[in-house]
Design a protein around this motif. Structure first.
Motif, PDB file in Angstrom:
ATOM      1  N   PHE A  49     -27.818  27.242   9.556  1.00  0.00           N
ATOM      2  CA  PHE A  49     -27.168  27.282  10.863  1.00  0.00           C
ATOM      3  C   PHE A  49     -26.293  28.520  10.991  1.00  0.00           C
ATOM      4  O   PHE A  49     -26.031  29.229  10.013  1.00  0.00           O
ATOM      5  N   PRO A  62     -20.933  28.860   9.262  1.00  0.00           N
ATOM      6  CA  PRO A  62     -20.829  28.275   7.920  1.00  0.00           C
ATOM      7  C   PRO A  62     -19.826  27.124   7.841  1.00  0.00           C
ATOM      8  O   PRO A  62     -20.039  26.180   7.080  1.00  0.00           O
ATOM      9  N   ASP A  63     -18.762  27.195   8.645  1.00  0.00           N
ATOM     10  CA  ASP A  63     -17.762  26.132   8.565  1.00  0.00           C
ATOM     11  C   ASP A  63     -18.272  24.809   9.108  1.00  0.00           C
ATOM     12  O   ASP A  63     -17.631  23.782   8.963  1.00  0.00           O
ATOM     13  N   ARG A  64     -19.429  24.844   9.747  1.00  0.00           N
ATOM     14  CA  ARG A  64     -19.986  23.596  10.261  1.00  0.00           C
ATOM     15  C   ARG A  64     -21.108  23.070   9.387  1.00  0.00           C
ATOM     16  O   ARG A  64     -21.825  22.149   9.767  1.00  0.00           O
ATOM     17  N   GLN A  65     -21.375  23.721   8.246  1.00  0.00           N
ATOM     18  CA  GLN A  65     -22.465  23.210   7.411  1.00  0.00           C
ATOM     19  C   GLN A  65     -22.114  23.143   5.935  1.00  0.00           C
ATOM     20  O   GLN A  65     -22.884  22.602   5.160  1.00  0.00           O
ATOM     21  N   LEU A  66     -20.981  23.688   5.533  1.00  0.00           N
ATOM     22  CA  LEU A  66     -20.587  23.574   4.131  1.00  0.00           C
ATOM     23  C   LEU A  66     -19.613  22.418   4.027  1.00  0.00           C
ATOM     24  O   LEU A  66     -18.584  22.416   4.682  1.00  0.00           O
ATOM     25  N   PHE A  67     -19.922  21.422   3.215  1.00  0.00           N
ATOM     26  CA  PHE A  67     -19.025  20.276   3.157  1.00  0.00           C
ATOM     27  C   PHE A  67     -18.548  19.951   1.765  1.00  0.00           C
ATOM     28  O   PHE A  67     -18.038  18.873   1.525  1.00  0.00           O
ATOM     29  N   SER A  68     -18.720  20.874   0.843  1.00  0.00           N
ATOM     30  CA  SER A  68     -18.185  20.586  -0.477  1.00  0.00           C
ATOM     31  C   SER A  68     -17.162  21.641  -0.869  1.00  0.00           C
ATOM     32  O   SER A  68     -17.176  22.752  -0.350  1.00  0.00           O
TER      33      SER A  68
END
Lengths: 207, 249, 289, 289
Positions: free
Chosen positions: D87, D90-96
């Protein structure tokens, strides 16, 4: 206002942990049931917890020197219901202890009880009651946030009083002392909190 | 967030969190078991010394981190040291009670010891690494997912918050108390509304990578030298034993 | 001539210890178009936040029309009224539900009376072409429209200096051209504009003066006309010269074009080339370009 | 030849009623470089989410190597293993919290053994040049680095088709060139790549085939070589042709360059021009360019 790491005697720390545990388990079970119906609520809960943590670390403009306050918890209880706020509040308090050195691990149970259990339930209860009584949205939100905040601080004072009763006046006097001292910061904080939550809820209604 | 920055920069970051947690747990047990204020005080100083001298946390930062707990301690102790003089008809007045000093000292020193133990852990172990440890300790998956997401997103939201307030300040949003409250409320509500959008974007991103319903990550591999665990256990047991034997006093 | 705004010897370190600015100088001529070039992390945003008083230099001073800015409440208030700052990401600077409400945020904070606020909001929305979207919810707007709302929110404060952080980022070509026209209209009204970008082609095409930052220093401040003839000046500060320069140089070498003036963009170069085959008017067109 | 992936007659409406896709066709040749052009709101992101099965077309079908994709658990699982989607934000798809952890999410979901996951994570991080940041917290990285973590997270699943939404947005020139090299390396390994962009110059320079979307339709799918000679084809779908085309046409008209091949970028055109003054090798250089 959190009780700092190590401040409570062992038995008290343990007792409050035991008292909070079933609520946490219940909150988790309730969230788990919701997740089975809506798997995407996992992310929603996570982002909400992050947001609640952010709000809890804010400094309010009117009160200087206040380290933290439970804005997120009052607002969250109104948005998500008190059950979801137990695990969320637990995460917020754990993060405060580990990231900001506010509160602690041994006092986590006591702090969870006052801030993630009593606070949200009072806020939610007051809101429902105020709605039943036909108060408008703004007064209901103000009372909920303000009284939720006050209930948290009264609980904390009580926890401290139970742990350290006054040798002369006992638990009651000790409670008066702690409640009196912390009222200096907590009363204006609760009022600001209430006002802020009203502004927030009204602004959110426009979106 | 000072703690976070210090923990990532700590030379002890490479040591397995489980070893550090083991030592700190022993130190906490020792703090509970200490019977004298002097013993607890010595323990607190020892732990602070380890944090600053051995784990090389800059002392200025250490003092800054200590400020919040010290404030709480000062205020609470003052409260506990004040009591009333009983009169014939109810309380006659407030007075300082020096006879209460011993139990208060015990509370203060024990809190200091426990607090320095916790600080030793969190100043050398970033929360991200502690989450890995919790995963290995079999904390319920839902709680772990919640914590992992909250940890990542608090950084994202924190950045959004600081960008938002900066933009508001550029438009004079904090010139007075009323403006400040209004600006803050606007930003909170705007970000609260975005919570749903962010959550669904994260869900889409997880689905795109074959999300199975549980957020599974690789647990970080530390140089799991048994030496570190052995040393941590030995040091911890020694602390507890010293305390049980009557303390250094 | 006294610069409109001037930053002299400014140094700034972030709380985490990283350098934001190191002994940075920048001066903007009143009424000029300025482009601030630099790689990511060169300090462009940090510099811009200094111009608006959001950050205070540790050493060095900020001067507004020759007067040193005092970083107290009154000084900052006056400065921020004059210097409008538009950030890069619209989603991080719009926080009201409706367009109109967001645009009125600045003027209301200035303490203006309501009718004046309404006037200014209406005018700012007209300026950015969003007068028909005054009551629209912000989150229904497109990315380009949101960027224009941000601009309107700052225009409504009637700044004399407009500072825009990466205004072209994320816009497609027609939207970029719209924005460029809008900025030109503001300059025509006397507003000074500073735009950060990492596109040297845009900078050469639009700006009067180019400022280049690297490692927190302002390494170069020159009129575009002077820079267009010196590829080495660009390379010395780590920038790729605009493509039109190499192309023009090659066409000069092949005897197709005159050495001066260097056209500011490929488009203008193309216009000169096209004019070339009309032998009668060739000379005059080249000089007009 | 069977396309690697093919969307046929796909229509999609969002829950709020707005049209995402209308009778959209798209087919990608195995091993090709594809650019997806279109204005904001043209449906590029919606199309990309269909290719990965995140959205299911209301009408029409998705085919993978000629086989219709079934949108059930097993079908989607297989599809998403083959089609990696990165996407824009990046802040909307990295969750770790840590780089390594985030990259491991996809491979772990594939049910791979731990050692294999570790290998893949290490290799993916090497591919994007972040091997030294494996244990770094995501929130300490720069924007460009975060974008590379997103890419690594998808590469670790070893997809055959890589779909990237606006990968160049927000990157400065050197970072864009790095990314372009990385994509070229992947194509060399046999991966098919689809990149959305609103920069026709980049599309013409990099892609083998260009697909243009407008109003939820894929209006045009053509090899770049064919499009470079037809400015009207671009304009017909609302796109500005790459600048190099007009420039080349003018230089052809002036008798400086051969009509074919049209160079894909200004840079290549310049190389051809420069070679021109060497009379001996002139012909061959033009044909190589």
């Amino acid at each position: 206002m959190h009780i700092m790491e190590g401040f409570l005697p062992f038995k008290h720390a343990l007792a409050w942990t035991v008292a909070s545990a079933p609520f946490l388990a219940w909150g988790l079970a309730s969230a788990g049931r919701r997740l089975r119906a809506h798997p995407d609520h996992r992310m929603l809960l996570g982002v909400s917890a992050a947001f609640a943590f952010l709000l809890s670390a804010l400094k309010l403009p009117s009160v200087t020197g206040s380290c933290s306050h439970p804005t997120g918890v009052g607002l969250g209880a109104l948005l998500f219901g008190p059950a979801a706020m137990v695990p969320v509040g637990f995460v917020v308090l754990l993060f405060q202890a580990l990231l900001l050195a506010h509160g602690g691990l041994t006092t986590l149970g006591a702090n969870v009880f006052s801030m993630a259990i009593v606070g949200p339930f009072v806020a939610y209860g007051v809101f429902r009651l105020a709605c039943l009584l036909g108060l408008g949205r703004s007064p209901a939100v103000f009372l909920a946030a303000c009284l939720g905040d006050l209930a948290t601080y009264v609980t904390t004072s009580l926890q401290l009083a139970l742990a350290f009763p006054d040798p002369v006046g006992g638990v009651l006097l000790s409670f008066e002392k702690f409640a009196g001292i912390f009222a200096l910061t907590q009363l204006p904080l609760a009022i600001t909190e209430g006002l802020l939550t009203v502004l927030v809820v009204n602004a959110m209604a426009q979106f | 967030m000072t703690l976070e920055r210090l923990a990532y920069a700590s030379p002890w970051r490479r040591i397995a969190p489980s070893a550090k947690a083991l030592f700190c747990a022993c130190a906490m047990a020792a703090a509970w078991l200490t019977a004298t204020p002097l013993g607890a005080c010595a323990l607190a100083l020892l732990l602070a010394a380890i944090t600053v001298a051995v784990a090389r946390t800059p002392w200025r930062d250490y003092l800054r981190v200590l400020r919040a707990p010290l404030g709480f301690l000062a205020l609470s102790c003052l409260t506990m040291l004040v009591t009333i003089t009983p009169g014939d008809h109810g309380p006659a007045g407030w007075r300082l009670a020096p006879e209460l000093l011993p139990p208060v000292m015990m509370t203060v020193t024990r809190a200091a010891a426990l607090c320095t133990a916790l600080l030793l852990l969190v100043l050398t172990t970033p929360l991200g690494d502690l989450l890995g440890l919790l995963r290995r300790l079999r904390v319920p998956a839902l709680l772990l997912d919640l914590m992992a997401l909250a940890y990542r997103m608090q950084a994202v939201l924190g950045e959004a918050w600081s960008d938002g307030t900066t933009a508001q300040r550029a438009r004079l949003g904090y010139v007075g108390r009323r403006q400040a409250l209004r600006s803050m409320a606007a930003l909170i509500s705007c970000m609260a509304v975005q919570v749903w959008a962010r959550a669904s974007a994260l869900q889409a991103a997880a689905d795109a990578r074959n999300d199975t319903g549980e957020l599974r990550f690789l647990t970080p591999q530390f140089d799991r030298s048994p030496r570190h665990h052995l040393m941590a256990a030995l040091a911890g047991v020694m602390l507890v034993a010293t305390v049980l034997a009557g303390g250094p006093a | 001539m006294i610069p409109l705004i001037e930053l002299r010897g400014a140094s700034y370190r972030y709380p985490d210890g990283s350098h934001g600015l190191r002994d940075c100088h920048l001066a903007l001529r009143p009424g000029s178009r300025n482009a601030l070039l630099g790689a990511n992390g060169a300090g462009k945003t940090t510099l811009m936040q200094h111009l608006n008083g959001l950050l205070q230099p540790e050493t060095g001073v900020l001067r507004w029309k020759g007067e040193t800015v005092v970083h107290n409440r009154a000084g900052l208030r006056a400065l921020r009224q004059q210097v409008g700052l538009v950030f890069q990401n619209p989603d991080r600077q719009l926080f009201s539900a409706h367009v109109e409400e967001d645009v009125s945020f600045g003027p209301l904070n200035l303490g203006l009376p309501e009718t004046e606020v309404r006037n200014r909001v209406a005018q700012a929305l007209r300026a950015v072409g969003l007068q028909d979207h005054a009551r629209a919810p912000v989150h229904h707007l497109s990315f380009g429209q949101k960027k224009r709302v941000c601009l309107a929110g700052v225009l409504a404060m009637r700044p004399q200096l407009l500072v825009l952080d990466e205004p072209m980022a994320g816009l497609d070509l027609p939207m970029q051209q719209d924005l460029q026209r809008l900025l030109d209209a503001l300059v025509a009204e006397g507003v000074t504009v500073l735009v950060s970008t990492h596109d040297p082609d845009f900078a050469a095409d639009w700006a009067d003066e180019i400022h280049v930052m690297a490692q927190g220093r302002c390494q170069l401040s020159q009129p575009v006309a002077a820079l267009l003839t010196q590829p080495s000046a660009w390379q010395a500060v780590g920038q790729t010269p605009p493509q039109v320069m190499a192309l023009h140089a090659e066409l000069v070498r092949q005897g197709l074009l005159a050495a001066v003036p260097v056209p500011r963009s490929i488009e203008r170069l193309l216009a000169v080339l096209r004019a070339r085959t009309l032998p009668a008017s060739q000379e005059s067109v080249i000089h007009d370009a």
